[in-house]
Scaffold this active site. Structure first.
Site, PDB file in Angstrom:
ATOM      1  N   HIS A   5      -6.921  -4.260  -1.072  1.00 42.97           N
ATOM      2  CA  HIS A   5      -7.216  -4.724   0.437  1.00 42.97           C
ATOM      3  C   HIS A   5      -7.783  -6.026   0.323  1.00 42.97           C
ATOM      4  O   HIS A   5      -8.325  -6.527   1.372  1.00 42.97           O
ATOM      5  CB  HIS A   5      -8.573  -3.783   0.712  1.00 42.97           C
ATOM      6  CG  HIS A   5      -8.298  -2.286   1.287  1.00 42.97           C
ATOM      7  ND1 HIS A   5      -9.355  -1.544   1.454  1.00 42.97           N
ATOM      8  CD2 HIS A   5      -7.043  -1.879   1.553  1.00 42.97           C
ATOM      9  CE1 HIS A   5      -8.637  -0.427   1.940  1.00 42.97           C
ATOM     10  NE2 HIS A   5      -7.273  -0.509   1.831  1.00 42.97           N
ATOM     11  N   ARG A  38       0.743  -1.298   0.040  1.00 45.56           N
ATOM     12  CA  ARG A  38      -0.039   0.119   0.069  1.00 45.56           C
ATOM     13  C   ARG A  38       0.764   1.285  -0.048  1.00 45.56           C
ATOM     14  O   ARG A  38       0.215   2.322  -0.295  1.00 45.56           O
ATOM     15  CB  ARG A  38      -0.906  -0.041   1.182  1.00 45.56           C
ATOM     16  CG  ARG A  38      -2.150  -0.891   0.870  1.00 45.56           C
ATOM     17  CD  ARG A  38      -3.343  -0.967   1.830  1.00 45.56           C
ATOM     18  NE  ARG A  38      -2.870  -1.749   3.060  1.00 45.56           N
ATOM     19  CZ  ARG A  38      -3.205  -2.808   2.988  1.00 45.56           C
ATOM     20  NH1 ARG A  38      -3.783  -3.482   1.986  1.00 45.56           N
ATOM     21  NH2 ARG A  38      -3.031  -3.730   4.047  1.00 45.56           N
ATOM     22  N   HIS A  44      -0.178   5.350  -1.159  1.00 48.88           N
ATOM     23  CA  HIS A  44       0.160   6.727  -0.181  1.00 48.88           C
ATOM     24  C   HIS A  44       1.200   7.436  -0.728  1.00 48.88           C
ATOM     25  O   HIS A  44       1.277   8.619  -0.439  1.00 48.88           O
ATOM     26  CB  HIS A  44       0.528   6.182   1.417  1.00 48.88           C
ATOM     27  CG  HIS A  44      -0.735   5.536   1.927  1.00 48.88           C
ATOM     28  ND1 HIS A  44      -1.525   6.146   2.946  1.00 48.88           N
ATOM     29  CD2 HIS A  44      -1.467   4.231   1.665  1.00 48.88           C
ATOM     30  CE1 HIS A  44      -2.419   5.459   3.411  1.00 48.88           C
ATOM     31  NE2 HIS A  44      -2.541   4.362   2.239  1.00 48.88           N
ATOM     32  N   ASN A  72      -1.751   7.822   7.541  1.00 46.59           N
ATOM     33  CA  ASN A  72      -0.438   7.042   7.673  1.00 46.59           C
ATOM     34  C   ASN A  72      -0.294   6.888   9.276  1.00 46.59           C
ATOM     35  O   ASN A  72       0.237   5.672   9.552  1.00 46.59           O
ATOM     36  CB  ASN A  72       0.584   7.531   7.154  1.00 46.59           C
ATOM     37  CG  ASN A  72       0.463   7.967   5.881  1.00 46.59           C
ATOM     38  OD1 ASN A  72      -0.251   7.512   5.063  1.00 46.59           O
ATOM     39  ND2 ASN A  72       1.482   8.647   5.134  1.00 46.59           N
TER      40      ASN A  72
END
Length: 336
Positions: free
Chosen positions: A201, A70, A74, A102
């Site tokens: 996910h 991930r 980000h 985060n």
């Protein structure tokens, strides 16, 4: 390369999304100077080293590779794919690690540190941290049973980071499908890209913190989200009761260590953990893709690879370097 002004602000949960879209700019999709086999001459072992370290991390702690996977999202959404999210705070800079999206969420930075340290021994000063994120994210998917694909490399690492930018750009777990579609469209990512990339996910875990409002006060009603399947809701009540340590983790789907299309099957069954996940099924424009991917894993894999490749092209056009330590810009010391 298409450059942008400071890619500031997407509205966080406290500001209307449309104001942000009117006021600010986003990274642009551009191939920059990226290319396949970028390190074939300067560091031919680079991709093999990244995969080897990721494999060791997976054996030590399977969840760690989901966390690293991930990183690409980000990192790339906040001023382009430049490893800004890896920079530690300094006395003059608040970085992105403690941003709303985060803090207490992203983890396993030490895996990237290990990759970088290994590469520096073999090819000092050659492989950027930004490229490590792209390779490691790809390898996390492959190592957990997902697709493998060639990645274009050649990114530079940023010279700064911004907690404010991350706060204002990254979506909340409370985000609905409409706001997510609007956000992704600003990066020239389609509705299909959004749904496919949400399939990240398929592996990993989420926190009670991210679902408490869904369980106890959805949309200010004082009641649970009616989209949650009843038996799943009871399970969540037990795992995340009032007063629980909200850092307790739950599986993002029912096969959290295998990258597959179970995530979409769970959404169809009302068993999506996060509001930003389940909304993809309850909203008409995204529902068709959730249904399609739930029935066709191969199509999901193809769409996920396409989305990751497009996201990996996000560039800010700002000056950069190849950091020797992913946590600090060159010339600075690590603060212990």
């Amino acid at each position: 390369m298409n450059s942008i002004p400071n890619a500031q602000p997407m509205a966080n949960t406290f500001f209307p999304l449309f104001l942000f879209f009117l006021l600010f700019h986003f990274p642009s999709l551009s191939p920059a100077k990226l290319q396949l086999n970028f390190y074939s001459n300067s560091c031919p072992q680079a991709e093999a080293i990244v995969r080897s370290v990721m494999h060791k991390a997976f054996i030590r702690e399977p969840r760690s590779v989901a966390s690293v996977m991930r990183f690409q999202f980000h990192d790339c959404f906040v001023n382009g794919c430049d490893a800004s999210m890896l920079l530690d705070d300094t006395p003059t800079m608040l970085g992105e690690k403690l941003s709303l999206a985060n803090i207490n969420s992203l983890r396993s930075y030490e895996v990237v540190d290990e990759v970088k340290e290994t590469l520096e021994k073999v090819c000092p000063g050659i492989v950027s941290c930004a490229d490590i994120i792209i390779m490691a994210s790809r390898d996390a998917v492959f190592l957990t049973g997902g697709p493998d694909w060639p990645v274009e490399l050649g990114r530079l690492d940023s010279l700064t980071a911004s907690q404010e930018d991350s706060d204002q750009i990254m979506p909340s777990p409370r985000a609905n499908a409409t706001s997510l579609i609007d956000l992704f469209s600003k990066y020239n990512l389609s509705v299909k890209d959004l749904v496919a990339l949400s399939g990240s996910h398929s592996i990993g875990k989420g926190r009670c913190f991210s679902i408490m409002f869904r369980l106890y006060n959805q949309s200010g009603t004082g009641r649970p989200d009616p989209a949650i399947e009843p038996r799943f809701r009871e399970e969540l009540f037990k795992r995340c009761p009032h007063g629980v340590d909200e850092n307790v983790t739950l599986n993002l789907d029912s096969t959290p260590y295998v990258f597959d299309n179970q995530y979409f099957k769970d959404l169809v069954g009302g068993r999506g953990l996060l509001n930003s996940d389940e909304t993809l099924y309850t909203f008409g424009e995204t529902r068709k893709y959730v249904r399609f991917f739930s029935k066709n894993q191969s199509a999901f894999f193809d769409a996920f690879v396409e989305g990751m490749s497009k996201m990996g092209d996000l560039q800010s056009g700002r000056p950069g370097e190849v950091r020797r330590n992913c946590r600090v810009v060159n010339g600075q010391s690590v603060i212990i």
